[in-house]
Design an enzyme around this catalytic site. Structure first.
Site, mmCIF file in Angstrom:
data_model
loop_
_atom_site.group_PDB
_atom_site.id
_atom_site.type_symbol
_atom_site.label_atom_id
_atom_site.label_comp_id
_atom_site.label_asym_id
_atom_site.label_seq_id
_atom_site.Cartn_x
_atom_site.Cartn_y
_atom_site.Cartn_z
ATOM 1 N N GLU A 63 -8.255 6.148 -7.391
ATOM 2 C CA GLU A 63 -7.195 6.888 -8.074
ATOM 3 C C GLU A 63 -6.750 6.176 -9.350
ATOM 4 O O GLU A 63 -6.191 6.793 -10.256
ATOM 5 C CB GLU A 63 -5.986 7.035 -7.145
ATOM 6 N N ARG A 95 -3.494 13.793 -3.147
ATOM 7 C CA ARG A 95 -4.934 13.908 -2.912
ATOM 8 C C ARG A 95 -5.352 15.314 -2.491
ATOM 9 O O ARG A 95 -6.357 15.839 -2.964
ATOM 10 C CB ARG A 95 -5.368 12.935 -1.817
ATOM 11 N N LEU A 116 -16.397 6.433 -3.637
ATOM 12 C CA LEU A 116 -15.088 6.708 -4.230
ATOM 13 C C LEU A 116 -14.972 6.260 -5.680
ATOM 14 O O LEU A 116 -15.423 5.174 -6.031
ATOM 15 C CB LEU A 116 -14.014 5.915 -3.474
ATOM 16 N N ARG A 134 -4.039 9.464 8.176
ATOM 17 C CA ARG A 134 -3.982 8.016 8.393
ATOM 18 C C ARG A 134 -3.452 7.288 7.159
ATOM 19 O O ARG A 134 -3.804 7.631 6.035
ATOM 20 C CB ARG A 134 -5.381 7.487 8.706
ATOM 21 N N GLN A 154 -9.868 13.116 6.568
ATOM 22 C CA GLN A 154 -9.283 12.675 5.294
ATOM 23 C C GLN A 154 -10.322 12.783 4.173
ATOM 24 O O GLN A 154 -11.419 12.225 4.295
ATOM 25 C CB GLN A 154 -8.837 11.227 5.440
ATOM 26 N N PHE A 163 0.853 -1.189 0.000
ATOM 27 C CA PHE A 163 0.000 0.000 0.000
ATOM 28 C C PHE A 163 0.890 1.239 0.000
ATOM 29 O O PHE A 163 2.065 1.162 0.380
ATOM 30 C CB PHE A 163 -0.847 0.030 1.279
ATOM 31 N N HIS A 186 -13.742 10.866 4.007
ATOM 32 C CA HIS A 186 -13.562 9.420 4.140
ATOM 33 C C HIS A 186 -13.344 8.966 5.584
ATOM 34 O O HIS A 186 -13.878 7.939 5.996
ATOM 35 C CB HIS A 186 -12.373 8.999 3.283
ATOM 36 N N HIS A 189 -11.015 12.343 -0.052
ATOM 37 C CA HIS A 189 -10.544 11.765 -1.311
ATOM 38 C C HIS A 189 -11.050 12.679 -2.421
ATOM 39 O O HIS A 189 -12.211 13.082 -2.397
ATOM 40 C CB HIS A 189 -11.115 10.351 -1.447
#
Lengths: 84, 587
Positions: free
Chosen positions: B255, B286, B252, B398, B240, B119, B353, B242
């Site tokens: 990306e 972002r 969402l 996060r 957060q 990730f 988010h 997006h």
């Protein structure tokens, strides 16, 4: 027949996608269901969230003929809501 | 009024991953545990977590908890508490193996060990090569964890109050939290659940923003309860976002759509990211993309009838690429918008988010508040874990795969401390009737009949105010207007009424109480964001564009009772290793 509040509450789900799909259907289409359709919808609400989403997005099919009849109605209702 | 009273050793409010992990630990230790949940437990929002859970197992690439710790601190933009982060990263392998034993069907490697995917933000050797740290059960890890934990709790005989709504905490004069006043949604009947310890695990408050990825149930009920009980909320400005949520819906668009070559256009058909990030354009970070969309809309170059969104254009990729590489996106837009991205661009807007902030706790899950010169004095009997809490392991931002880890590690840690507390405090304290009465009054307030505004339009307005005044475009002027609008809304909420006064399944009453909770979380977020005059992690100020460690390497605390902000230091000293001092965050 309009959905009762208990059915509305059972449409509160763990995923936004399911919230929107089911809320869209309660507002546009649920009242067209007959008793058999309402029973099938209640059975659908008993499914775990991921399975419910897979069924409504037609990633999976079901042997439950009643639910299979309700799924396209949910999709149609959401599409109708999108055009509002 | 004759009210049912039930007594337990431990009460858990919320049945997501944090609540169920804690409940299981307690039930297995033979404590009497009750879990209160407003929805059936397996409909909690944990079910939506797709990505996975981070743990340095080193099954795919070399790894260590220390590298995981470094990545988390760097990801937090150095606002995370380093003692809690060390604790979490060290505990990660253990909680993953526990899940394996609880029956979570993790994806596997050929050699039988747990598969781990790479990730963003994960590194080997403190910022060097990419690491692979995220353990997943296909693309439905949250679902697998939630269902396994629920099953384990049934086995362990945890008591569930399904479809009960918690109204307010019960607190005595000495500051002990002694349970909650709730009501059964089915009958409308209030109940007092007395408990020697209470854990808030009610998740986040994403629903304060109009466009968000959260389930409708994420209304910050536990955070608001804590605020009303005199506990300030920590770091609420860190939310957060997006950049590409489906406008008006929130879900969402990954990306990957821009990674494949999709680009954003404004109402004039211009590829506006070329102006904001001439080199990387639509693949900028972002926050940059989110703010660019917000600026285009604010300056009148939005798309659609109301000029309130941007468009994500994939048409030039062609039908083949879209169907082969982005089938999930096409499925979503066809279903929810009746729109085929092969033929039409997708309306998008930044979507909220995750809330990094929440109820302040230490690494044992104890809720801590400032008392005189002590910044972190435990509130006896009160615990919090998961997104409702701020421990703070995520700081200002996060990392993917750390939210499931947070709920598991600190749900478990809180339960372990609760067991210690129960050993030292074996008896129930006297029930303070005045505290119970206050919660009942709050409930009865919605029985008022007569003229007044309805709840749903007020909820919509609140969410729009937050989106317009505390979203990704933050300046002092914009947020001051937002505070004023929220204050006016509060007066209107206080005069609002519901039309349905039946007792059975009165969901109107639930939604009214949720609206009050949303407002409490919203005002905490707005004030905290206005207060922090710097840009750090997910909090990005147009009028203070740089991180300012000298003035702002500290946690915000917003108190509802005083309507005031306070601050406390970041815990920069880890448990056993050397501190990671703040550095510029470059990836």
């Amino acid at each position: 027949m309009k959905p009762d509040t208990q059915t509305r509450w059972r449409c509160r789900r763990g995923m936004l996608e399911n919230d929107l799909l089911l809320k869209g259907f309660l507002d546009h289409g649920y009242d067209q269901l007959d008793q058999e359709g309402r029973d099938a919808f209640e059975r659908l609400l008993g499914y775990p969230d991921n399975l419910l989403l897979d069924l409504v997005l037609e990633r999976q099919s079901t042997v439950d003929a009643g639910i299979a009849r309700v799924v396209p109605l949910i999709r149609a209702a959401v599409a109708a809501g999108a055009e509002d | 009024m004759n009210i049912t009273v039930r007594k337990f050793d431990a009460l858990i409010i919320g049945a997501g991953g944090a609540g169920l992990r804690a409940a299981l630990q307690l039930s297995n230790a033979d404590a009497r545990v009750a879990v209160v949940s407003k929805v059936f437990p397996t409909r909690s929002h944990t079910v939506a977590a797709q990505g996975g859970v981070n743990a340095a197992l080193a099954n795919v690439l070399p790894d260590s908890w220390h590298w995981h710790m470094f990545d988390t601190i760097k990801g937090s933009d150095y606002l995370g508490d380093q003692d809690a982060i060390e604790y979490m990263c060290r505990a990660a392998p253990k909680v993953v193996y526990e899940l394996e034993h609880f029956g979570v069907p993790f994806s596997r490697l050929d050699n039988g060990t747990i598969y781990q995917r790479a990730f963003g933000g994960q590194s080997q050797n403190f910022g060097q090569d990419q690491a692979a740290r995220t353990c997943a059960a296909a693309d439905r890890t949250g679902h697998a964890i939630l269902h396994s934990l629920y099953q384990q709790n049934l086995r362990a005989r945890t008591h569930f109050f399904d479809e009960y709504f918690a109204v307010d905490l019960i607190k005595d004069d000495q500051g002990y939290v002694l349970g909650v006043v709730a009501f059964e949604i089915l009958t409308g009947k209030p109940i007092v659940i007395e408990a020697k310890t209470t854990l808030i695990a009610t998740g986040g408050a994403g629903q304060i923003f109009r466009t968000n990825t959260n389930a409708l149930s994420n209304t910050g009920d536990g955070m608001a309860m804590a605020l009303r009980a005199g506990v300030p909320l920590e770091d609420m400005e860190f939310v957060q976002f997006h950049p590409t949520g489906i406008a008006g819906r929130g879900m969402l668009i990954t990306e990957g759509a821009r990674g494949e070559g999709g680009f954003l256009i404004n109402g004039e058909g211009e590829r506006f990211m070329e102006r904001y990030a001439p080199k990387v354009k639509d693949l900028a970070s972002r926050d940059v993309v989110s703010r660019a969309i917000a600026v285009e809309i604010r300056e009148g170059r939005g798309c659609g009838r109301n000029k309130d969104h941007a468009l994500l254009d994939l048409r030039h990729l062609g039908a083949d690429t879209i169907m082969k590489k982005l089938p999930g996106i096409r499925e979503m837009t066809l279903t929810f918008l009746g729109l085929d991205p092969i033929e039409q661009p997708i309306p998008v807007f930044p979507t909220c988010h995750y809330s990094m902030g929440g109820i302040p706790t230490n690494r044992d899950g104890q809720v801590v508040v400032p008392v005189k010169d002590t910044p972190e004095d435990p509130v006896p009997g009160l615990y919090a874990a998961g997104e409702a809490a701020c421990v703070s392991v995520h700081g200002a931002n996060r990392l993917g795969g750390n939210s499931l880890l947070d709920i598991l590690v600190f749900g478990r840690a809180a339960a372990n401390h609760i067991l210690e507390y129960l050993g030292e405090n074996p008896h129930h304290r006297a029930l303070p009737q005045d505290s119970v009465d206050r919660a009942l009054e709050r409930l009865a307030r919605w029985d008022r009949e007569g003229e007044g505004e309805a709840v749903e339009p007020l909820r919509r307005e609140l969410r729009k105010v937050m989106e317009d005044h505390c979203g990704v475009f933050r300046t002092a002027e914009v947020m001051r207007e937002g505070v004023a609008k929220l204050q006016t809304l509060r007066e209107r909420i206080d005069q609002a009424v519901i039309r349905d006064h039946t007792q059975t399944f009165n969901t109107a009453r639930v939604e009214a109480l949720e609206l009050e909770n949303l407002w409490d979380c919203a005002i905490a977020t707005m004030h905290s964001a206005l207060g922090r005059e710097e840009s750090r992690g997910a909090h990005s100020r147009v009028d203070f564009t740089e991180r300012d460690d000298e003035r702002w390497l500290k946690h915000s605390l917003y108190s509802l009772q005083d309507d005031a902000l306070d601050y406390k230091p970041v815990r920069t000293q880890p448990l056993t290793v050397e501190s990671f001092p703040p550095k510029k965050r470059v990836y």
